[in-house]
Write a protein that holds these residues in place. Structure first.
Motif, short mmCIF file in Angstrom:
data_model
loop_
_atom_site.label_atom_id
_atom_site.label_comp_id
_atom_site.label_asym_id
_atom_site.label_seq_id
_atom_site.Cartn_x
_atom_site.Cartn_y
_atom_site.Cartn_z
N ASP A 187 -12.55 -4.97 -5.59
CA ASP A 187 -11.18 -5.24 -6.00
C ASP A 187 -10.71 -6.56 -5.41
O ASP A 187 -10.78 -6.77 -4.19
CB ASP A 187 -10.25 -4.12 -5.52
CG ASP A 187 -10.50 -2.81 -6.23
OD1 ASP A 187 -10.98 -2.85 -7.37
OD2 ASP A 187 -10.22 -1.75 -5.64
N ASN A 232 -9.48 -2.85 1.53
CA ASN A 232 -9.11 -2.15 0.30
C ASN A 232 -9.54 -0.68 0.37
O ASN A 232 -8.78 0.22 0.01
CB ASN A 232 -9.78 -2.80 -0.92
CG ASN A 232 -9.37 -4.24 -1.13
OD1 ASN A 232 -8.31 -4.67 -0.68
ND2 ASN A 232 -10.22 -5.00 -1.81
N VAL A 233 -10.78 -0.48 0.82
CA VAL A 233 -11.34 0.88 0.89
C VAL A 233 -10.53 1.74 1.86
O VAL A 233 -10.18 2.89 1.56
CB VAL A 233 -12.82 0.84 1.30
CG1 VAL A 233 -13.36 2.25 1.50
CG2 VAL A 233 -13.64 0.09 0.27
N VAL A 234 -10.24 1.18 3.03
CA VAL A 234 -9.49 1.93 4.04
C VAL A 234 -8.11 2.28 3.51
O VAL A 234 -7.65 3.43 3.65
CB VAL A 234 -9.38 1.11 5.35
CG1 VAL A 234 -8.35 1.72 6.30
CG2 VAL A 234 -10.74 1.04 6.03
N TYR A 235 -7.45 1.32 2.91
CA TYR A 235 -6.10 1.58 2.38
C TYR A 235 -6.12 2.67 1.31
O TYR A 235 -5.21 3.52 1.25
CB TYR A 235 -5.51 0.30 1.81
CG TYR A 235 -4.14 0.50 1.19
CD1 TYR A 235 -3.02 0.67 1.99
CD2 TYR A 235 -3.98 0.55 -0.20
CE1 TYR A 235 -1.76 0.88 1.43
CE2 TYR A 235 -2.74 0.75 -0.77
CZ TYR A 235 -1.64 0.92 0.05
OH TYR A 235 -0.40 1.13 -0.51
N ASP A 236 -7.16 2.66 0.47
CA ASP A 236 -7.23 3.61 -0.65
C ASP A 236 -7.69 5.00 -0.23
O ASP A 236 -7.35 5.98 -0.91
CB ASP A 236 -8.18 3.07 -1.72
CG ASP A 236 -7.61 1.87 -2.47
OD1 ASP A 236 -6.38 1.72 -2.48
OD2 ASP A 236 -8.42 1.10 -3.03
N THR A 237 -8.47 5.11 0.85
CA THR A 237 -9.14 6.38 1.13
C THR A 237 -8.78 7.03 2.46
O THR A 237 -9.01 8.23 2.63
CB THR A 237 -10.67 6.20 1.09
OG1 THR A 237 -11.07 5.27 2.12
CG2 THR A 237 -11.12 5.65 -0.26
N VAL A 238 -8.27 6.28 3.43
CA VAL A 238 -8.01 6.84 4.76
C VAL A 238 -6.57 7.33 4.85
O VAL A 238 -5.64 6.53 4.65
CB VAL A 238 -8.29 5.79 5.86
CG1 VAL A 238 -7.93 6.36 7.23
CG2 VAL A 238 -9.75 5.38 5.83
N PRO A 239 -6.37 8.61 5.17
CA PRO A 239 -5.00 9.09 5.35
C PRO A 239 -4.31 8.36 6.51
O PRO A 239 -4.94 8.07 7.53
CB PRO A 239 -5.20 10.58 5.69
CG PRO A 239 -6.55 10.92 5.16
CD PRO A 239 -7.37 9.67 5.30
N ALA A 265 -3.54 5.34 6.80
CA ALA A 265 -4.22 4.07 7.11
C ALA A 265 -3.26 3.04 7.67
O ALA A 265 -3.59 2.32 8.62
CB ALA A 265 -4.90 3.53 5.85
#
Length: 215
Positions: free
Chosen positions: A77, A115-122, A124
């Motif tokens: 992304d 991007n991954v952390v923002y999208d997947t980690v509660p 974050a």
């Protein structure tokens, strides 16, 4: 000749910029703190920047080598944080091409994984905020307790917010023997800058004492 403290004329001079940064970071403990905390601040800043842009500008499928085990294609992304990481990478390549190229995969990886952390980690954003704040506090402790000198943040925002990200990487490369001639030149400039700094402190102290005696 002392390294320039400011001005766009020296923004692309690696030796001047690193000498200025290095004159604020000579204590081994403070250097170690920065090697850990500066990348942490950069990565958490990228995560926190998603607050202003939640949707990607575009998405590309990037081919990935099979041995990494991530699949043949990685969805990438293109977000504002990723663009920031790419801009840092290009600037560092312009300063020191080989080291900049070595660092680029790490920086772009930080951009992608923000991007991954923002999208997947509660939570974050909350976690990134705590890590961001704790890292800044650790750096101020490093300067106050171990370095005995105010951080470059108070003199140059570009140094603290941009170039420090590259210089902690260079610190590690120099420790591993990267470009010893460059390292020696920079160390010599750092020595000159520190000598001038200490001379300035001594002059101020003498001036204050003379004023006190005259009053």
């Amino acid at each position: 000749m002392s390294p320039k403290k400011s001005g766009s004329s020296s923004l692309f001079s690696l030796e001047d910029q690193f000498a200025f940064y290095g004159s604020y970071h000579t204590n081994p403990v403070n250097i170690a703190i920065h090697i850990v905390c500066v990348p942490t601040i950069f990565f958490t800043s990228l995560v926190l920047a998603h607050h202003w842009q939640k949707e990607a500008f575009a998405t590309f499928d990037v081919p990935i080598p099979h041995f990494l085990g991530l699949g043949p294609l990685l969805p990438l992304d293109v977000t504002f944080p990723f663009i920031v990481a790419a801009a840092y990478s290009l600037y560092f390549i312009s300063l020191e091409p080989f080291a900049g190229l070595l660092y680029s995969p790490i920086l772009l990886g930080m951009g992608h994984f923000s991007n991954v952390v923002y999208d997947t980690v509660p939570n974050a954003m909350k976690i990134a905020g705590w890590a961001f704040g704790a890292s800044w506090i650790a750096q101020f402790i490093g300067h106050g307790k171990f370095e005995g000198r105010a951080p470059a943040l108070l003199t140059s925002l570009v140094q603290s917010l941009v170039l420090a990200v590259f210089f902690v990487f260079l610190e590690v490369l120099f420790m591993l023997g990267y470009r010893p001639a460059l390292h020696r030149r920079v160390q010599n400039k750092i020595g000159v800058a520190i000598t001038e700094y200490r001379k300035g402190l001594a002059d101020k102290k003498r001036g204050a004492e003379a004023t006190k005696k005259a009053s």
